[in-house]
Design an enzyme around this catalytic site. Structure first.
Site, PDB file in Angstrom:
ATOM      1  N   SER A 172      25.396  42.425  11.923  1.00 37.25           N
ATOM      2  CA  SER A 172      24.228  41.545  11.939  1.00 37.25           C
ATOM      3  C   SER A 172      24.681  40.093  12.029  1.00 37.25           C
ATOM      4  CB  SER A 172      23.392  41.747  10.673  1.00 37.25           C
ATOM      5  OG  SER A 172      22.378  40.768  10.663  1.00 37.25           O
ATOM      6  N   HIS A 224      23.570  43.302  16.237  1.00 34.00           N
ATOM      7  CA  HIS A 224      22.230  43.340  15.634  1.00 34.00           C
ATOM      8  C   HIS A 224      21.715  41.914  15.485  1.00 34.00           C
ATOM      9  CE1 HIS A 224      19.143  45.282  13.083  1.00 34.00           C
ATOM     10  NE2 HIS A 224      19.210  44.188  12.334  1.00 34.00           N
ATOM     11  N   ASP A 277      18.615  39.622  14.239  1.00 36.09           N
ATOM     12  CA  ASP A 277      17.443  39.617  13.363  1.00 36.09           C
ATOM     13  C   ASP A 277      16.491  38.491  13.728  1.00 36.09           C
ATOM     14  OD1 ASP A 277      17.854  41.777  11.446  1.00 36.09           O
ATOM     15  OD2 ASP A 277      19.625  40.651  10.815  1.00 36.09           O
ATOM     16  N   MET A 292      12.998  36.735  12.895  1.00 35.91           N
ATOM     17  CA  MET A 292      12.007  36.610  11.812  1.00 35.91           C
ATOM     18  C   MET A 292      11.082  35.434  12.106  1.00 35.91           C
ATOM     19  SD  MET A 292      14.394  37.188   8.470  1.00 35.91           S
ATOM     20  CE  MET A 292      15.830  38.296   8.488  1.00 35.91           C
ATOM     21  N   HIS A 315      16.133  43.249  16.360  1.00 41.77           N
ATOM     22  CA  HIS A 315      15.274  43.706  15.260  1.00 41.77           C
ATOM     23  C   HIS A 315      14.166  42.684  15.047  1.00 41.77           C
ATOM     24  CE1 HIS A 315      15.167  44.707  10.629  1.00 41.77           C
ATOM     25  NE2 HIS A 315      14.057  45.043  11.239  1.00 41.77           N
ATOM     26  N   MET A 371      11.277  41.276  13.224  1.00 37.65           N
ATOM     27  CA  MET A 371      10.523  41.223  11.965  1.00 37.65           C
ATOM     28  C   MET A 371       9.455  40.154  12.144  1.00 37.65           C
ATOM     29  SD  MET A 371      13.787  41.602   9.466  1.00 37.65           S
ATOM     30  CE  MET A 371      14.902  41.147  10.784  1.00 37.65           C
ATOM     31  N   MET A 411      14.994  50.762   6.750  1.00 37.98           N
ATOM     32  CA  MET A 411      15.454  49.574   6.021  1.00 37.98           C
ATOM     33  C   MET A 411      15.910  49.988   4.626  1.00 37.98           C
ATOM     34  SD  MET A 411      15.247  46.967   8.037  1.00 37.98           S
ATOM     35  CE  MET A 411      15.739  45.754   6.803  1.00 37.98           C
ATOM     36  N   PHE A 459      16.072  38.858   4.333  1.00 38.48           N
ATOM     37  CA  PHE A 459      17.295  38.121   3.996  1.00 38.48           C
ATOM     38  C   PHE A 459      18.509  39.047   4.017  1.00 38.48           C
ATOM     39  CE2 PHE A 459      13.692  36.108   2.003  1.00 38.48           C
ATOM     40  CZ  PHE A 459      13.850  34.785   2.385  1.00 38.48           C
ATOM     41  N   GLY A 470      22.417  39.925   2.506  1.00 40.70           N
ATOM     42  CA  GLY A 470      23.089  39.840   1.215  1.00 40.70           C
ATOM     43  C   GLY A 470      22.359  40.461   0.041  1.00 40.70           C
ATOM     44  N   ASP A 515      19.867  49.500   7.649  1.00 40.09           N
ATOM     45  CA  ASP A 515      20.043  48.051   7.665  1.00 40.09           C
ATOM     46  C   ASP A 515      19.738  47.500   6.282  1.00 40.09           C
ATOM     47  OD1 ASP A 515      20.121  45.357   8.370  1.00 40.09           O
ATOM     48  OD2 ASP A 515      18.270  45.418   9.547  1.00 40.09           O
ATOM     49  N   GLY A 544      25.884  43.062   7.720  1.00 39.91           N
ATOM     50  CA  GLY A 544      26.008  41.615   7.872  1.00 39.91           C
ATOM     51  C   GLY A 544      27.077  41.073   6.957  1.00 39.91           C
ATOM     52  N   SER A 545      26.712  40.867   5.691  1.00 38.01           N
ATOM     53  CA  SER A 545      27.638  40.254   4.736  1.00 38.01           C
ATOM     54  C   SER A 545      28.964  40.998   4.663  1.00 38.01           C
ATOM     55  CB  SER A 545      27.034  40.247   3.335  1.00 38.01           C
ATOM     56  OG  SER A 545      25.683  39.936   3.387  1.00 38.01           O
TER      57      SER A 545
HETATM   58  C1  DX5 Z   1      17.479  41.824   6.648  1.00 41.09           C
HETATM   59  C2  DX5 Z   1      18.075  42.033   8.014  1.00 41.09           C
HETATM   60  C3  DX5 Z   1      19.447  42.581   8.008  1.00 41.09           C
HETATM   61  C4  DX5 Z   1      20.488  41.742   7.304  1.00 41.09           C
HETATM   62  C5  DX5 Z   1      21.461  42.687   6.669  1.00 41.09           C
HETATM   63  O1  DX5 Z   1      16.112  41.629   6.775  1.00 41.09           O
HETATM   64  O2  DX5 Z   1      17.275  42.918   8.768  1.00 41.09           O
HETATM   65  O3  DX5 Z   1      19.873  42.921   9.319  1.00 41.09           O
HETATM   66  O4  DX5 Z   1      21.182  40.889   8.180  1.00 41.09           O
HETATM   67  O5  DX5 Z   1      22.368  41.948   5.922  1.00 41.09           O
HETATM   68  P1  DX5 Z   1      23.354  42.612   4.867  1.00 41.09           P
HETATM   69  O6  DX5 Z   1      24.209  43.584   5.592  1.00 41.09           O
HETATM   70  O7  DX5 Z   1      24.076  41.428   4.329  1.00 41.09           O
HETATM   71  O8  DX5 Z   1      22.482  43.291   3.828  1.00 41.09           O
HETATM   72 ZN    ZN Z   2      18.066  43.655  10.667  1.00 37.76          ZN
END
Ligand code: DX5
Ligand code: ZN
Length: 215
Positions: A7, A32, A34, A36, A65, A67, A136, A142, A144, A174, A196-197
């Site tokens: 991500s 990926h 994101d 938003m 993705h 959102m 999800m 967010f 992390g 995710d 992501g993190s």
């Molecule tokens: C959250 C996003 C994720 C996010 C995941 O709404 O859809 O894709 O980047 O981040 P980590 O892997 O850090 O939970």
């Molecule tokens: Zn995502």
């Protein structure tokens, strides 16, 4: 072998192209992205113009993705910007099955994402039309956050339904995916892991990707 979709939300937004190239060099399968809108979720991130610029920096498959509250309004823009797969939330406005048809009519792969409170059965009426279902494992909005283990039965229910129908549908997860939580989701039936993190904080992204791939 699992597909790994880092991500880019966890990357440096002043250097998104370099972040995408790092993922590609490190052996990622997909990227990926994101999106938003500050309305469907309480955060604002990336729009189609950014996806278009990123498209010039990497050959990675773009897993977008959305959102956002009104996906139908923006899907043509993301398709034109270079998305390969468009992931829409079942909880967004509009008829999800029609939105899936719109994505496919633009020649893109289609996926439907489910927030933690949304049941597995939501996607069953149009499961045959989907390339992927995204479960999800955090509340969207967010990076992390902590992994929600209560989503494991939902993954298993969707995998069981796909098997019952003879479908090889991808199941993506995710949120909160690490080397500790990934074995749980793959055992439940997920095969596309967003992280992501975990990947961006790893000292060695290639070996972190390999770890997730080979579970
Ligand atoms: C959250 C996003 C994720 C996010 C995941 O709404 O859809 O894709 O980047 O981040 P980590 O892997 O850090 O939970
Ligand atoms: Zn995502």
């Amino acid at each position: 072998m699992n597909k790994i979709s880092p991500s880019i939300l966890a990357g440096d937004f002043a250097r998104l192209g370099e972040a995408a190239q790092l993922c590609e060099r490190s052996g990622a399968d997909w990227l990926h992205i994101d999106v938003m809108d500050g309305h469907f979720v309480p955060n604002i991130t990336i729009g189609a113009p950014v996806v278009k610029c990123l498209r010039r920096t990497t050959g990675l498959f773009f897993d977008v993705h959305l959102m956002i509250s009104e996906p139908d309004r923006y899907i043509p823009d993301f398709a034109a910007a270079g998305a390969d797969l468009i992931n829409v939330h079942a909880e967004s406005e509009g008829d999800t099955e029609k939105t899936v048809d719109l994505i496919r009519s633009l020649g893109k792969k289609a996926a439907v994402a489910l927030k933690p409170a949304t049941p597995a059965e939501t996607v069953f009426p149009y499961l045959d039309k989907l390339d992927m279902v995204l479960v999800m494992t955090v509340e969207p909005g967010f990076g992390g956050q902590s992994f929600m283990a209560d989503q494991l039965p939902k993954i298993a229910a969707i995998r069981a339904e796909c098997e019952r129908r003879g479908l090889a549908t991808d199941i993506q997860v995710d949120g909160g995916i690490t080397d500790a939580t990934a074995p749980l989701v793959t055992r439940a039936g997920a095969n596309v892991l967003v992280a992501g993190s975990y990947l961006f904080k790893a000292a060695d992204m290639p070996s972190a990707i390999q770890t997730l791939k080979n579970l």
